[in-house]
Design an enzyme around this catalytic site. Structure first.
Site, mmCIF file in Angstrom:
data_model
loop_
_atom_site.group_PDB
_atom_site.id
_atom_site.type_symbol
_atom_site.label_atom_id
_atom_site.label_comp_id
_atom_site.label_asym_id
_atom_site.label_seq_id
_atom_site.Cartn_x
_atom_site.Cartn_y
_atom_site.Cartn_z
ATOM 1 C CB CYS A 184 -11.128 -49.288 -2.202
ATOM 2 S SG CYS A 184 -10.101 -48.426 -0.989
ATOM 3 C CD GLU A 357 -2.852 -24.267 8.137
ATOM 4 O OE1 GLU A 357 -2.530 -25.155 8.932
ATOM 5 O OE2 GLU A 357 -2.518 -24.285 6.941
ATOM 6 C CG ASP A 406 -0.811 -31.811 14.008
ATOM 7 O OD1 ASP A 406 0.042 -32.616 13.590
ATOM 8 O OD2 ASP A 406 -2.030 -31.983 13.873
ATOM 9 C CB CYS A 433 2.334 -37.285 10.528
ATOM 10 S SG CYS A 433 2.975 -35.879 9.636
HETATM 11 N N1 SAH Z 1 -3.777 -29.796 13.506
HETATM 12 C C1 SAH Z 1 -4.545 -29.852 12.298
HETATM 13 C C2 SAH Z 1 -3.713 -29.884 10.999
HETATM 14 C C3 SAH Z 1 -2.407 -30.568 11.024
HETATM 15 S S1 SAH Z 1 -1.708 -30.827 9.431
HETATM 16 C C4 SAH Z 1 -5.506 -31.017 12.332
HETATM 17 O O1 SAH Z 1 -5.361 -31.909 13.156
HETATM 18 O O2 SAH Z 1 -6.431 -31.046 11.537
HETATM 19 C C5 SAH Z 1 -0.435 -29.604 9.418
HETATM 20 C C6 SAH Z 1 -0.904 -28.239 9.001
HETATM 21 O O3 SAH Z 1 0.231 -27.381 8.980
HETATM 22 C C7 SAH Z 1 -1.520 -28.164 7.626
HETATM 23 O O4 SAH Z 1 -2.792 -27.571 7.738
HETATM 24 C C8 SAH Z 1 -0.578 -27.248 6.836
HETATM 25 O O5 SAH Z 1 -1.250 -26.422 5.926
HETATM 26 C C9 SAH Z 1 0.083 -26.448 7.928
HETATM 27 N N2 SAH Z 1 1.417 -25.917 7.647
HETATM 28 C C10 SAH Z 1 2.423 -26.531 6.993
HETATM 29 N N3 SAH Z 1 3.522 -25.779 7.021
HETATM 30 C C11 SAH Z 1 3.224 -24.650 7.701
HETATM 31 C C12 SAH Z 1 3.964 -23.486 8.061
HETATM 32 N N4 SAH Z 1 5.234 -23.362 7.718
HETATM 33 N N5 SAH Z 1 3.336 -22.537 8.778
HETATM 34 C C13 SAH Z 1 2.032 -22.685 9.138
HETATM 35 N N6 SAH Z 1 1.289 -23.756 8.823
HETATM 36 C C14 SAH Z 1 1.864 -24.733 8.109
#
Ligand code: SAH
Length: 477
Positions: A184, A357, A406, A433
């Site tokens: 891989c 989060e 994010d 994303c």
């Molecule tokens: N900004 C961070 C993580 C982004 S990933 C980094 O760069 O590492 C998106 C995150 O959103 C994940 O950790 C997921 O657990 C969280 N998430 C998803 N749905 C959510 C919600 N409804 N409320 C709060 N957090 C959420």
């Protein structure tokens, strides 16, 4: 060659086989696109310039979907895939495209989403930031052991394949089918060396590989994580608590791979593979690895989330920080903050950062990382963004000057959009994303927020995935 439509079979409603279809472009989700009699046709596993026969599997008024039956001519754009597992393994579907073309198609996906879905006035769109490493960029891989591995076509034709056990990746969309991986190119060594050594050790010692249908077997999963600072975590997941076998295996692994800085294991006797609700046991070394970004340190435990392409995560966060253009006076919210990496990354340029989060363990990691980095101006709150954000919350924590978002692929809940408009920060920096849901949310915010900057970033070479960062600024009314 003109496209020819052939009706297959006698049944009236049988979907047709379309011959000699020329692939024109790449569309959302990495699917190839062709046009047949004014209708758009989406086909996976093809690239612009290919001429293919396509079996239609879905036919709607405006579009069709199908799969390639025969490749008649291959596009001159194609290159030889690097990996021998290409085509069977679901991991890197774009290896047949030069990286330069992958980047062009990703850029186009972002533009298409903004034009077709957001339909707002567009600023100049910055050229995508490509990954310096288009292979060996992942810092985490998870392998699965199986007592019945997937046989490739060549193996199917061999009269007697002796070994049916394997360790590798899931065949796409098949929970019980594992492709035995011998190479891989996504993670730097010793990822292949460890996995291949384990297979040999297990076969030599007659250890059983997991049977996911019967839920039995000794070797279940293997997780390998590394950092840019040279630390290496290996987590072995066993389906049975066989003390001596576990100790022998881990001793041997440690002797063969002295570069492992954290050797851990888990006994998982549940039906599902996640280790998040299980105790991680210590065998040797530290119980975590450390990653560095600028002057910041991040402690990564076996269950902690960390962006899988560290170098590109740095690019992504740098764009977000640049778009936020902080002066030190701002109250910043980092929504969907994960383990607080963005919050940590911008904190020294802000008055205060509030992270939200919904995974409580991620919030614990975020707090620990802020302490480790001596950042006294961050707070982290566990909860669903749509429930946490309300008038009281903003009153308590302060009116936001900048909100960084994010979210996961689904994008923003409409309640969150409403609260953003109510809170009325000067700037919104939206990291995504999924360009399609991001474009949808930009449209919802458009009456109050103008799209100012767009910067796509490639976190996942050899796949169709693309991240996009946009800056939205409050309209003056
Ligand atoms: N900004 C961070 C993580 C982004 S990933 C980094 O760069 O590492 C998106 C995150 O959103 C994940 O950790 C997921 O657990 C969280 N998430 C998803 N749905 C959510 C919600 N409804 N409320 C709060 N957090 C959420």
């Amino acid at each position: 060659m003109p496209a020819k439509i052939i009706q297959v079979g006698r049944k009236k409603n049988k979907l047709p086989l379309l011959e000699n279809i020329k692939i024109e472009n790449i569309a959302a989700e990495g699917k190839a696109l062709a046009r047949v009699n004014e209708r758009v046709l989406f086909v996976p596993m093809a690239v612009p310039g290919d001429i293919v026969d396509v079996q239609i599997s879905k036919k709607k008024n405006s579009f069709m979907e199908g799969y390639v039956k025969t490749y008649k001519e291959l596009s001159s754009m194609r290159i030889k895939p690097k990996c021998k597992h290409f085509g069977t393994c679901g991991g890197c579907k774009w290896q047949m495209l030069p990286y330069k073309n992958q980047l062009e198609f990703k850029q186009q996906q972002v533009i298409d989403a903004l034009q077709r879905i957001a339909k707002v006035e567009l600023p100049e769109i910055c050229p995508i930031i490509g990954s310096e490493n288009d292979y060996y960029y992942r810092n985490k891989l998870e392998y699965t052991f199986s007592n019945k591995r997937w046989f490739t076509e060549e193996e199917m034709n061999e009269p007697d394949v002796e070994n049916t056990a394997g360790v590798g990746f899931h065949i796409p969309k098949m929970f019980d089918k594992i492709l035995d991986i011998t190479e891989c190119h996504l993670q730097a060594e010793p990822t292949n060396a460890i996995r291949n050594w384990l297979r040999t050790y297990a076969l030599n010692n007659k250890l059983s590989f997991y049977n996911v249908r019967m839920h039995e077997g000794f070797l279940r999963n293997l997780i390998i994580r590394n950092t840019s600072t040279g630390e290496l975590m290996v987590i072995m997941i066993f389906g049975k608590n066989e003390h001596d076998q576990i100790q022998n295996l881990l001793h041997q692994m440690q002797a063969n791979f002295p570069q492992i800085t954290s050797l851990l294991y888990v006994i998982n006797q549940k039906k599902n593979d996640t280790i998040n609700d299980l105790e991680v046991l210590h065998f040797a070394g530290k119980n975590h690895i450390m990653e560095k970004m600028e002057e910041l340190n991040f402690k990564i435990g076996p269950k902690s989330f960390y962006q899988t392409n560290s170098a590109q995560a740095y690019q992504l966060y740098s764009v977000a920080r640049e778009f936020a253009a902080l002066t030190g006076k701002e109250i910043v919210y980092d929504l969907y903050s994960g383990t607080g990496t963005i919050a940590n990354f911008v904190a020294h340029k802000a008055k205060k950062v509030i992270g939200v989060e919904f995974i409580p363990e991620a919030i614990e990691d975020a707090k620990e990382n802020a302490l480790l980095n001596e950042l006294g101006n961050t707070i982290f709150i566990a909860g669903d963004t749509k429930d946490v954000l309300n008038h009281d919350f903003f009153d308590t924590n302060g009116n936001p000057d900048v909100i960084i978002l994010d979210p996961p692929r689904a994008g923003l809940h409409t309640d969150v959009v409403k609260m953003l408009i109510w809170a009325a920060p000067q700037k919104i920096v939206y990291v995504s994303c999924n360009p399609a849901t991001q474009a949808r949310d930009i449209a919802l915010l458009n009456e109050n927020y103008k799209l100012i900057k767009v910067q796509p970033v490639d976190m996942f070479p050899q796949t169709h995935h693309v991240e996009n960062v946009v800056l939205l600024e409050k309209r003056e009314n």
